[in-house]
Each structure stands twice: as C-alpha cells, then as structure tokens.
Design a protein around this motif. Structure first.
Motif, PDB file in Angstrom:
ATOM      1  N   UNK A 145      13.150 -21.983 -37.517  1.00 24.18           N
ATOM      2  CA  UNK A 145      13.313 -20.665 -38.907  1.00 24.18           C
ATOM      3  C   UNK A 145      13.504 -19.201 -37.658  1.00 24.18           C
ATOM      4  N   UNK A 146      12.383 -19.110 -36.530  1.00 23.90           N
ATOM      5  CA  UNK A 146      12.687 -17.677 -35.936  1.00 23.90           C
ATOM      6  C   UNK A 146      11.739 -17.763 -34.531  1.00 23.90           C
ATOM      7  N   UNK A 147      11.895 -16.910 -33.673  1.00 26.97           N
ATOM      8  CA  UNK A 147      10.968 -16.423 -32.554  1.00 26.97           C
ATOM      9  C   UNK A 147      10.420 -14.916 -32.839  1.00 26.97           C
ATOM     10  N   UNK A 148       9.642 -14.623 -32.724  1.00 26.98           N
ATOM     11  CA  UNK A 148       9.130 -13.803 -32.262  1.00 26.98           C
ATOM     12  C   UNK A 148       8.162 -13.499 -30.729  1.00 26.98           C
ATOM     13  N   UNK A 149       7.859 -11.841 -31.076  1.00 25.35           N
ATOM     14  CA  UNK A 149       6.860 -12.218 -29.890  1.00 25.35           C
ATOM     15  C   UNK A 149       5.315 -10.932 -30.133  1.00 25.35           C
ATOM     16  N   UNK A 150       4.306 -10.890 -28.983  1.00 26.97           N
ATOM     17  CA  UNK A 150       3.656  -9.617 -29.710  1.00 26.97           C
ATOM     18  C   UNK A 150       3.365  -9.275 -28.482  1.00 26.97           C
ATOM     19  N   UNK A 151       2.901  -7.879 -27.864  1.00 22.33           N
ATOM     20  CA  UNK A 151       2.933  -7.195 -26.628  1.00 22.33           C
ATOM     21  C   UNK A 151       1.212  -7.585 -26.515  1.00 22.33           C
ATOM     22  N   UNK A 152       0.234  -7.730 -25.514  1.00 22.84           N
ATOM     23  CA  UNK A 152      -1.313  -7.262 -25.771  1.00 22.84           C
ATOM     24  C   UNK A 152      -0.958  -5.870 -25.550  1.00 22.84           C
ATOM     25  N   UNK A 153      -0.629  -5.265 -25.084  1.00 23.19           N
ATOM     26  CA  UNK A 153      -0.271  -3.004 -24.839  1.00 23.19           C
ATOM     27  C   UNK A 153      -0.316  -2.795 -26.379  1.00 23.19           C
ATOM     28  N   UNK A 154       0.667  -3.403 -27.071  1.00 19.61           N
ATOM     29  CA  UNK A 154       1.137  -3.494 -28.359  1.00 19.61           C
ATOM     30  C   UNK A 154      -0.359  -3.492 -29.560  1.00 19.61           C
ATOM     31  N   UNK A 155      -1.339  -3.948 -29.227  1.00 21.19           N
ATOM     32  CA  UNK A 155      -2.461  -4.474 -30.060  1.00 21.19           C
ATOM     33  C   UNK A 155      -3.117  -3.590 -29.540  1.00 21.19           C
ATOM     34  N   UNK A 156      -3.356  -2.826 -28.291  1.00 20.82           N
ATOM     35  CA  UNK A 156      -4.426  -2.052 -27.863  1.00 20.82           C
ATOM     36  C   UNK A 156      -4.353  -0.270 -27.708  1.00 20.82           C
ATOM     37  N   UNK A 157      -2.919  -0.097 -27.835  1.00 29.89           N
ATOM     38  CA  UNK A 157      -2.891   1.004 -28.589  1.00 29.89           C
ATOM     39  C   UNK A 157      -2.457   1.310 -30.375  1.00 29.89           C
ATOM     40  N   UNK A 158      -2.441  -0.246 -30.870  1.00 33.29           N
ATOM     41  CA  UNK A 158      -3.195  -0.060 -31.741  1.00 33.29           C
ATOM     42  C   UNK A 158      -4.064   0.728 -32.437  1.00 33.29           C
ATOM     43  N   UNK A 159      -5.110  -0.153 -31.532  1.00 28.97           N
ATOM     44  CA  UNK A 159      -6.967  -0.374 -31.465  1.00 28.97           C
ATOM     45  C   UNK A 159      -7.381   1.060 -30.949  1.00 28.97           C
TER      46      UNK A 159
END
Length: 113
Positions: free
Chosen positions: A79-93
C-alpha cells in the motif's frame, strides 16, 4: 535491552499494529499489515507506529535508528512506504520541533505506488 527486536515488535503489536516482519541492521525495517486496506495509507495507523517508537525511545527501551516502514494490504500487495529519521524523534523529545512538524516530516516521506 535497548534495540531488542522482540521488545519493538511486542510494543507495536500491543498498539494494534499487525507486524508482519521486523529486522534491524543500521535501519529498523518494519512491515505491517494495515487494518485500513483502501487506496491510501492510513495516517492514524502511521501515527500509532511512530508514537510507539517515540515512547520506546523516551523510556530507554529502544535506541532510535532510521526506520523504513512498508505497509501492506496483503502479502505481496504494498500500500505504501514511509520513513522515520531518528533525529526527528530526538528533536521532538527535546521540544525543538512540534508534534505537527514531526508529523509533517514523516508524511512527507510517504510513497504510495
């Protein structure tokens, strides 16, 4: 133990994600069977995956690495593909980005064949 695949898979499953496979090298590859087999990837379901990984990282139960997610309707029907960058988790936290910015970044990676 941080990075334990059994822990990641168990956490995803406990959040109603039907995990088909999880593997980790330098990237965490997750394939899950969607509960919403329409034409488009369900953004709420993507959010549950992201929130589960964020919670694991915040709890010290997972060391964030890049995530490559594949969403399937059935085996062999992507159905689809998506990505998650670990830097985004760190920036959010660290409150450097908002939840809206985080979501926008993840949604920008979404590819639907």
């Amino acid at each position: 133990m941080p990075g334990d695949l059994t822990g990641v898979e168990a956490a995803l499953r406990s959040n109603a994600i039907s995990v088909e496979s999880v593997s980790r090298g330098d990237v965490l590859d997750v394939t899950y069977l969607t509960a919403f087999p329409g034409a488009s990837v369900n953004h709420g379901e993507m959010g549950r995956v992201c929130n589960t990984l964020i919670d694991l990282a915040d709890d010290g139960a997972w060391d964030p690495v890049p995530v490559e997610a594949t969403v399937i309707r059935a085996p062999g029907d992507v159905q689809g593909y998506w990505r998650l960058d670990p830097e985004w988790i760190e920036a959010l936290s660290a409150y450097r980005i908002s939840e809206e910015e985080f979501s926008a970044r993840v949604l920008d990676t979404l590819e639907e064949p």
